[in-house]
Design a protein around this motif. Structure first.
Motif, PDB file in Angstrom:
ATOM      1  N   PHE A  75       0.897  -1.159   0.000  1.00 36.27           N
ATOM      2  CA  PHE A  75       0.000   0.000   0.000  1.00 36.27           C
ATOM      3  C   PHE A  75       0.927   1.198   0.000  1.00 36.27           C
ATOM      4  CE2 PHE A  75      -4.481   1.286   1.270  1.00 36.27           C
ATOM      5  CZ  PHE A  75      -4.292   2.636   1.052  1.00 36.27           C
ATOM      6  N   LEU A  76       1.195   1.692  -1.208  1.00 30.10           N
ATOM      7  CA  LEU A  76       2.190   2.749  -1.372  1.00 30.10           C
ATOM      8  C   LEU A  76       1.501   4.105  -1.475  1.00 30.10           C
ATOM      9  CD1 LEU A  76       5.401   2.620  -1.959  1.00 30.10           C
ATOM     10  CD2 LEU A  76       4.714   3.395  -4.228  1.00 30.10           C
ATOM     11  N   VAL A  77       1.945   5.055  -0.663  1.00 24.93           N
ATOM     12  CA  VAL A  77       1.441   6.417  -0.762  1.00 24.93           C
ATOM     13  C   VAL A  77       2.560   7.304  -1.287  1.00 24.93           C
ATOM     14  CG1 VAL A  77       0.615   8.417   0.544  1.00 24.93           C
ATOM     15  CG2 VAL A  77      -0.333   6.143   1.007  1.00 24.93           C
ATOM     16  N   ILE A  85      -8.531   5.005 -10.171  1.00 24.86           N
ATOM     17  CA  ILE A  85      -9.492   5.834  -9.446  1.00 24.86           C
ATOM     18  C   ILE A  85      -8.964   7.270  -9.471  1.00 24.86           C
ATOM     19  CG2 ILE A  85     -10.635   6.244  -7.242  1.00 24.86           C
ATOM     20  CD1 ILE A  85     -10.054   3.301  -6.552  1.00 24.86           C
ATOM     21  N   PHE A  86      -9.744   8.158 -10.070  1.00 26.54           N
ATOM     22  CA  PHE A  86      -9.293   9.539 -10.192  1.00 26.54           C
ATOM     23  C   PHE A  86     -10.107  10.447  -9.285  1.00 26.54           C
ATOM     24  CE2 PHE A  86      -8.311   7.598 -14.313  1.00 26.54           C
ATOM     25  CZ  PHE A  86      -6.968   7.918 -14.410  1.00 26.54           C
ATOM     26  N   GLN A  87      -9.499  11.599  -8.982  1.00 24.11           N
ATOM     27  CA  GLN A  87     -10.145  12.600  -8.150  1.00 24.11           C
ATOM     28  C   GLN A  87     -11.470  13.065  -8.759  1.00 24.11           C
ATOM     29  OE1 GLN A  87      -7.721  16.095  -7.897  1.00 24.11           O
ATOM     30  NE2 GLN A  87      -8.940  17.004  -6.268  1.00 24.11           N
ATOM     31  N   LEU A 126      -4.637   1.978  -8.803  1.00 20.06           N
ATOM     32  CA  LEU A 126      -3.928   3.263  -8.797  1.00 20.06           C
ATOM     33  C   LEU A 126      -4.928   4.373  -8.545  1.00 20.06           C
ATOM     34  CD1 LEU A 126      -1.476   3.540 -11.833  1.00 20.06           C
ATOM     35  CD2 LEU A 126      -0.956   3.964  -9.450  1.00 20.06           C
ATOM     36  N   ALA A 127      -4.682   5.161  -7.507  1.00 21.51           N
ATOM     37  CA  ALA A 127      -5.631   6.218  -7.185  1.00 21.51           C
ATOM     38  C   ALA A 127      -4.921   7.568  -7.117  1.00 21.51           C
ATOM     39  CB  ALA A 127      -6.310   5.909  -5.856  1.00 21.51           C
ATOM     40  N   ASP A 128      -5.430   8.535  -7.884  1.00 21.42           N
ATOM     41  CA  ASP A 128      -4.872   9.888  -7.901  1.00 21.42           C
ATOM     42  C   ASP A 128      -5.787  10.783  -7.079  1.00 21.42           C
ATOM     43  OD1 ASP A 128      -3.488  12.185  -8.459  1.00 21.42           O
ATOM     44  OD2 ASP A 128      -3.742  12.079 -10.632  1.00 21.42           O
ATOM     45  N   THR A 175      -2.465  -4.654  -4.647  1.00 19.43           N
ATOM     46  CA  THR A 175      -1.428  -3.640  -4.537  1.00 19.43           C
ATOM     47  C   THR A 175      -2.091  -2.285  -4.753  1.00 19.43           C
ATOM     48  OG1 THR A 175       0.177  -5.195  -5.414  1.00 19.43           O
ATOM     49  CG2 THR A 175       0.787  -2.853  -5.449  1.00 19.43           C
ATOM     50  N   ILE A 176      -1.993  -1.415  -3.753  1.00 25.83           N
ATOM     51  CA  ILE A 176      -2.653  -0.114  -3.836  1.00 25.83           C
ATOM     52  C   ILE A 176      -1.586   0.962  -3.928  1.00 25.83           C
ATOM     53  CG2 ILE A 176      -4.284   1.474  -2.721  1.00 25.83           C
ATOM     54  CD1 ILE A 176      -5.724  -1.099  -2.881  1.00 25.83           C
ATOM     55  N   ILE A 177      -1.741   1.843  -4.894  1.00 22.66           N
ATOM     56  CA  ILE A 177      -0.825   2.981  -5.021  1.00 22.66           C
ATOM     57  C   ILE A 177      -1.659   4.254  -5.046  1.00 22.66           C
ATOM     58  CG2 ILE A 177       0.991   4.078  -6.381  1.00 22.66           C
ATOM     59  CD1 ILE A 177       1.491   1.268  -7.627  1.00 22.66           C
ATOM     60  N   ILE A 178      -1.416   5.125  -4.077  1.00 21.05           N
ATOM     61  CA  ILE A 178      -2.169   6.371  -3.979  1.00 21.05           C
ATOM     62  C   ILE A 178      -1.220   7.548  -4.103  1.00 21.05           C
ATOM     63  CG2 ILE A 178      -3.570   7.833  -2.475  1.00 21.05           C
ATOM     64  CD1 ILE A 178      -4.838   5.417  -1.321  1.00 21.05           C
ATOM     65  N   VAL A 179      -1.587   8.470  -4.972  1.00 27.31           N
ATOM     66  CA  VAL A 179      -0.820   9.682  -5.171  1.00 27.31           C
ATOM     67  C   VAL A 179      -1.623  10.829  -4.570  1.00 27.31           C
ATOM     68  CG1 VAL A 179      -0.018  11.254  -6.973  1.00 27.31           C
ATOM     69  CG2 VAL A 179       0.301   8.802  -7.247  1.00 27.31           C
ATOM     70  N   THR A 180      -1.012  11.580  -3.671  1.00 26.87           N
ATOM     71  CA  THR A 180      -1.801  12.578  -2.952  1.00 26.87           C
ATOM     72  C   THR A 180      -0.916  13.673  -2.359  1.00 26.87           C
ATOM     73  OG1 THR A 180      -3.460  12.870  -1.203  1.00 26.87           O
ATOM     74  CG2 THR A 180      -1.687  11.332  -0.739  1.00 26.87           C
TER      75      THR A 180
END
Ligand code: ADP
Ligand code: ADP
Length: 234
Positions: A35-37, A90-92, A166-168, A196-201
């Motif tokens: 779970f990467l941030v 998943i986008f904003q 992948l979530a932005d 595997t979760i990758i979130i960009v924030t």
């Protein structure tokens, strides 16, 4: 082997005569089940990195490996095939199709895969049930609250059962309570299904869910914080 590996990745945007390096020599390995941030201020290169991790774009220099396959030189149709198999987005801004119902939005990614319409509909029903929107199948996105729209986007991202989500900025447009619900849901996918979760924030609050936090600034990785060892990832 890591699921995703970036070696000395540069992304250079060309604007006429002017070149701008948005990513400057990124080295990063992401393992299955992380779970990467990715955290960084506006303009630091988060979206650019996200586009590379999601096979939406290729690097100007360096190599991106997905499942040990070098994807750096692939053309758009090959990238699209890999995205379809591997990655849920998943986008904003949700990116839902406004003229399609909740159910039709979730069915969309399945149209390219599932030959049997009935199986696809059952799958869509199940996905809408797990995000708690069974009673909103026929609603248009405009007839849903922000949190409900984000849940439709999540159901859609899960439709092809991708190993990577992948979530932005997934909580960028949501109130705190709804944002927490969405994050808890993603955390559950990580815990229970090993996604595997990758979130960009730029939201520091999301760090509490992470196995690792990548701090990015001016196109470079400033530091990587590993939160698995001390058991404080929750
Ligand atoms: P973040 O998501 O962290 O806000 P971005 O990856 O969107 O950062 O942008 C990083 C830098 O690259 C910014 O300075 C931005 O202006 C620049 N940039 C992004 N996309 C382009 C583009 N298509 N053309 C030129 N410059 C761009
Ligand atoms: P939230 O407080 O979660 O943001 P809203 O106040 O936006 O939710 O909506 C509350 C309820 O009203 C939700 O169940 C939503 O589905 C429903 N709703 C909101 N807007 C519409 C609309 N234009 N047409 C039909 N139902 C709606």
């Amino acid at each position: 082997d890591p699921l995703i590996k970036l070696t000395d990745v540069w992304k250079i945007y060309q604007m006429g005569e002017i070149e701008f390096a948005a990513l400057k020599g990124i080295n990063l390995e992401i393992c299955e089940g992380e779970f990467l941030v990715v955290l960084g201020p506006s303009g630091s290169g988060k979206s650019t990195l996200m586009n590379l991790l999601g096979c939406l774009d290729t690097p100007s220099e360096g190599t991106v490996y997905l499942n040990s396959e070098d994807i750096s030189g692939l053309d758009e149709s090959e990238l699209a095939r890999i995205r379809g198999q591997m990655i849920g987005f998943i986008f904003q801004s949700f990116n839902l199709i406004p003229t399609l119902s909740t159910e039709e939005n979730v069915l969309l990614p399945l149209e390219f895969q599932e030959e049997d319409r009935e199986i696809a509909r059952k799958k869509a029903s199940y996905l809408l049930e797990i995000v708690g929107l069974s009673d909103k199948k026929k609603n248009l996105p405009s007839q849903l609250s922000g949190g409900q729209r984000q849940r439709v986007a999540i159901a859609r991202s899960l439709a092809v059962n991708p190993p990577i989500i992948l979530a932005d900025e997934p909580t960028g447009n949501l109130d705190t309570k709804t944002g927490d619900y969405i994050l808890e849901f993603l955390d559950g996918l990580h815990e229970r299904e090993g996604k595997t979760i990758i979130i960009v924030t730029h939201d520091l609050d999301l760090v509490k869910y992470a196995t690792r936090v990548v701090y990015i600034r001016d196109g470079e990785i400033e530091k990587i914080e590993d939160r698995r060892k001390n058991g404080s990832s929750k």
